[in-house]
Motif scaffolding. Structure first.
Motif, PDB file in Angstrom:
ATOM      1  N   LYS A  66       5.613  10.047   3.061  1.00 24.05           N
ATOM      2  CA  LYS A  66       5.345   8.649   3.425  1.00 24.05           C
ATOM      3  C   LYS A  66       5.161   8.473   4.928  1.00 24.05           C
ATOM      4  O   LYS A  66       4.616   7.471   5.373  1.00 24.05           O
ATOM      5  CB  LYS A  66       6.482   7.745   2.935  1.00 24.05           C
ATOM      6  CG  LYS A  66       6.554   7.600   1.428  1.00 24.05           C
ATOM      7  CD  LYS A  66       7.611   6.584   1.036  1.00 24.05           C
ATOM      8  CE  LYS A  66       7.649   6.404  -0.484  1.00 24.05           C
ATOM      9  NZ  LYS A  66       8.674   5.398  -0.897  1.00 24.05           N
ATOM     10  N   PHE A  67       5.650   9.435   5.712  1.00 25.87           N
ATOM     11  CA  PHE A  67       5.560   9.335   7.161  1.00 25.87           C
ATOM     12  C   PHE A  67       4.767  10.530   7.698  1.00 25.87           C
ATOM     13  O   PHE A  67       5.325  11.507   8.179  1.00 25.87           O
ATOM     14  CB  PHE A  67       6.963   9.289   7.782  1.00 25.87           C
ATOM     15  CG  PHE A  67       7.764   8.097   7.349  1.00 25.87           C
ATOM     16  CD1 PHE A  67       7.689   6.903   8.035  1.00 25.87           C
ATOM     17  CD2 PHE A  67       8.581   8.166   6.233  1.00 25.87           C
ATOM     18  CE1 PHE A  67       8.415   5.794   7.630  1.00 25.87           C
ATOM     19  CE2 PHE A  67       9.315   7.060   5.811  1.00 25.87           C
ATOM     20  CZ  PHE A  67       9.235   5.867   6.514  1.00 25.87           C
ATOM     21  N   THR A  68       3.476  10.420   7.560  1.00 25.99           N
ATOM     22  CA  THR A  68       2.576  11.496   7.960  1.00 25.99           C
ATOM     23  C   THR A  68       1.226  10.912   8.341  1.00 25.99           C
ATOM     24  O   THR A  68       0.824   9.900   7.750  1.00 25.99           O
ATOM     25  CB  THR A  68       2.440  12.531   6.823  1.00 25.99           C
ATOM     26  OG1 THR A  68       1.647  13.625   7.270  1.00 25.99           O
ATOM     27  CG2 THR A  68       1.784  11.929   5.596  1.00 25.99           C
ATOM     28  N   PRO A  69       0.540  11.506   9.311  1.00 26.66           N
ATOM     29  CA  PRO A  69       0.942  12.647  10.132  1.00 26.66           C
ATOM     30  C   PRO A  69       2.041  12.265  11.116  1.00 26.66           C
ATOM     31  O   PRO A  69       2.218  11.101  11.444  1.00 26.66           O
ATOM     32  CB  PRO A  69      -0.347  13.021  10.852  1.00 26.66           C
ATOM     33  CG  PRO A  69      -1.100  11.732  10.954  1.00 26.66           C
ATOM     34  CD  PRO A  69      -0.803  10.998   9.687  1.00 26.66           C
ATOM     35  N   ARG A 102      -1.740   5.764  18.502  1.00 25.83           N
ATOM     36  CA  ARG A 102      -1.663   4.453  17.839  1.00 25.83           C
ATOM     37  C   ARG A 102      -0.827   4.545  16.555  1.00 25.83           C
ATOM     38  O   ARG A 102      -1.308   4.293  15.446  1.00 25.83           O
ATOM     39  CB  ARG A 102      -3.055   3.914  17.526  1.00 25.83           C
ATOM     40  CG  ARG A 102      -3.873   3.637  18.764  1.00 25.83           C
ATOM     41  CD  ARG A 102      -4.831   2.501  18.584  1.00 25.83           C
ATOM     42  NE  ARG A 102      -5.658   2.672  17.405  1.00 25.83           N
ATOM     43  CZ  ARG A 102      -6.381   1.683  16.864  1.00 25.83           C
ATOM     44  NH1 ARG A 102      -6.335   0.491  17.386  1.00 25.83           N
ATOM     45  NH2 ARG A 102      -7.126   1.901  15.812  1.00 25.83           N
ATOM     46  N   PRO A 103       0.451   4.902  16.687  1.00 28.23           N
ATOM     47  CA  PRO A 103       1.290   5.121  15.494  1.00 28.23           C
ATOM     48  C   PRO A 103       1.624   3.821  14.786  1.00 28.23           C
ATOM     49  O   PRO A 103       1.672   2.747  15.397  1.00 28.23           O
ATOM     50  CB  PRO A 103       2.552   5.762  16.087  1.00 28.23           C
ATOM     51  CG  PRO A 103       2.631   5.176  17.467  1.00 28.23           C
ATOM     52  CD  PRO A 103       1.209   5.064  17.936  1.00 28.23           C
ATOM     53  N   GLN A 104       1.863   3.933  13.493  1.00 25.34           N
ATOM     54  CA  GLN A 104       2.331   2.779  12.719  1.00 25.34           C
ATOM     55  C   GLN A 104       3.857   2.673  12.748  1.00 25.34           C
ATOM     56  O   GLN A 104       4.407   1.601  12.519  1.00 25.34           O
ATOM     57  CB  GLN A 104       1.840   2.900  11.275  1.00 25.34           C
ATOM     58  CG  GLN A 104       0.321   2.800  11.156  1.00 25.34           C
ATOM     59  CD  GLN A 104      -0.180   3.240   9.793  1.00 25.34           C
ATOM     60  OE1 GLN A 104      -0.310   4.436   9.537  1.00 25.34           O
ATOM     61  NE2 GLN A 104      -0.433   2.292   8.918  1.00 25.34           N
ATOM     62  N   SER A 113       0.837  -1.197   0.000  1.00 26.56           N
ATOM     63  CA  SER A 113       0.000   0.000   0.000  1.00 26.56           C
ATOM     64  C   SER A 113       0.875   1.251   0.000  1.00 26.56           C
ATOM     65  O   SER A 113       1.948   1.281   0.599  1.00 26.56           O
ATOM     66  CB  SER A 113      -0.913   0.005   1.230  1.00 26.56           C
ATOM     67  OG  SER A 113      -1.597   1.228   1.343  1.00 26.56           O
ATOM     68  N   GLN A 114       0.420   2.273  -0.675  1.00 28.10           N
ATOM     69  CA  GLN A 114       1.128   3.544  -0.735  1.00 28.10           C
ATOM     70  C   GLN A 114       0.578   4.553   0.266  1.00 28.10           C
ATOM     71  O   GLN A 114       0.926   5.732   0.222  1.00 28.10           O
ATOM     72  CB  GLN A 114       1.062   4.117  -2.155  1.00 28.10           C
ATOM     73  CG  GLN A 114       1.743   3.251  -3.204  1.00 28.10           C
ATOM     74  CD  GLN A 114       3.208   3.001  -2.906  1.00 28.10           C
ATOM     75  OE1 GLN A 114       3.944   3.918  -2.545  1.00 28.10           O
ATOM     76  NE2 GLN A 114       3.644   1.745  -3.023  1.00 28.10           N
ATOM     77  N   GLN A 115      -0.277   4.077   1.161  1.00 27.75           N
ATOM     78  CA  GLN A 115      -0.846   4.968   2.159  1.00 27.75           C
ATOM     79  C   GLN A 115       0.250   5.449   3.114  1.00 27.75           C
ATOM     80  O   GLN A 115       1.141   4.685   3.497  1.00 27.75           O
ATOM     81  CB  GLN A 115      -1.930   4.240   2.957  1.00 27.75           C
ATOM     82  CG  GLN A 115      -3.188   3.911   2.159  1.00 27.75           C
ATOM     83  CD  GLN A 115      -3.947   5.169   1.766  1.00 27.75           C
ATOM     84  OE1 GLN A 115      -3.996   6.152   2.522  1.00 27.75           O
ATOM     85  NE2 GLN A 115      -4.521   5.149   0.572  1.00 27.75           N
TER      86      GLN A 115
END
Length: 233
Positions: free
Chosen positions: A78-81, A152-154, A48-50
């Protein structure tokens, strides 16, 4: 006969709580081992490009300066928010993060920045007694839990400040219980030439960090699971 059956049923009933407890503990241990095993594996390629919500842990002094340098070469889209967290007594680090985000917004022509700035209680202040630090540690853990539930960060990005430990531990617990799988990236400070910092050593030994980076080759030889990336400053 009926008396023997009654005794067997009574024994089963009395052993049921113990059996359930042992089963639950076994399931938790298996899950922890699975999380550790998967954490040690190379990260899977994203299909995924999310963009990924990213938690950036800042520390006073050189920690923040190094993190800012690292963020400058990061693919921001790519790293947002991005969520910046610093100790409650560390206003300077958050101020530097705001300057960075404002400059990124100005250069891209975006009116609003996609970042939030938060503070977290310290487990122990410099010079604080160990007796009183028990209470402040519990408060800091509760605050870290609340922040992690909220964000809840990825991705969790950190480079050594002590404030990263409760956040990373809670992120690991979230993996175990299935709340959120956060990839933890730890970059050891360039000041650490021969041995890891306490934060780095804990995350390395406990196998909490998904990717562990060092900036000196002798550190990589001493800690073979770390990745040597050269000097980032």
């Amino acid at each position: 006969m009926e008396k023997n059956s009654s005794c067997c049923f009574s024994n089963l009933s009395s052993n049921l709580p113990i059996t359930c407890f042992v089963t639950v503990i076994a399931i938790i241990l298996v899950r922890i081992l699975y999380v550790i095993w998967r954490t040690c594996k190379p990260l899977r390629k994203r299909t995924s490009q999310q963009p990924l919500s990213t938690l950036v842990v800042l520390g006073s002094g050189g920690h923040t300066a190094e993190m800012i340098d690292l963020l400058l070469v990061l693919q921001k889209n790519k790293f947002t928010p991005r969520f910046y967290i610093a100790a409650a007594t560390d206003n300077m680090s958050l101020q530097k993060a705001r300057v960075l985000e404002n400059s990124l917004a100005d250069s891209s022509g975006v009116k609003e920045i996609s970042a939030e700035f938060m503070q977290i209680y310290r487990s122990r202040e410099v010079g604080q007694s160990y007796v009183t630090s028990v209470w402040t540690t519990l408060v800091a853990l509760a605050h870290a839990l609340w922040l992690m539930i909220k964000i809840r960060p990825q991705v969790v990005l950190c480079n050594g400040p002590g404030t990263c430990i409760p956040l990373c531990v809670i992120a690991f617990i979230f993996k175990v219980v299935g709340i959120r799988w956060s990839s933890i990236f730890y970059v050891e400070s360039i000041a650490r030439v021969k041995r890891l910092s306490l934060s780095g050593l804990l995350l390395y030994k406990l196998r909490i960090a998904d990717q562990f980076f060092v900036q000196w080759p002798q550190l990589q030889r001493k800690y073979p699971r770390a990745h040597y990336v050269g000097c980032l400053m």
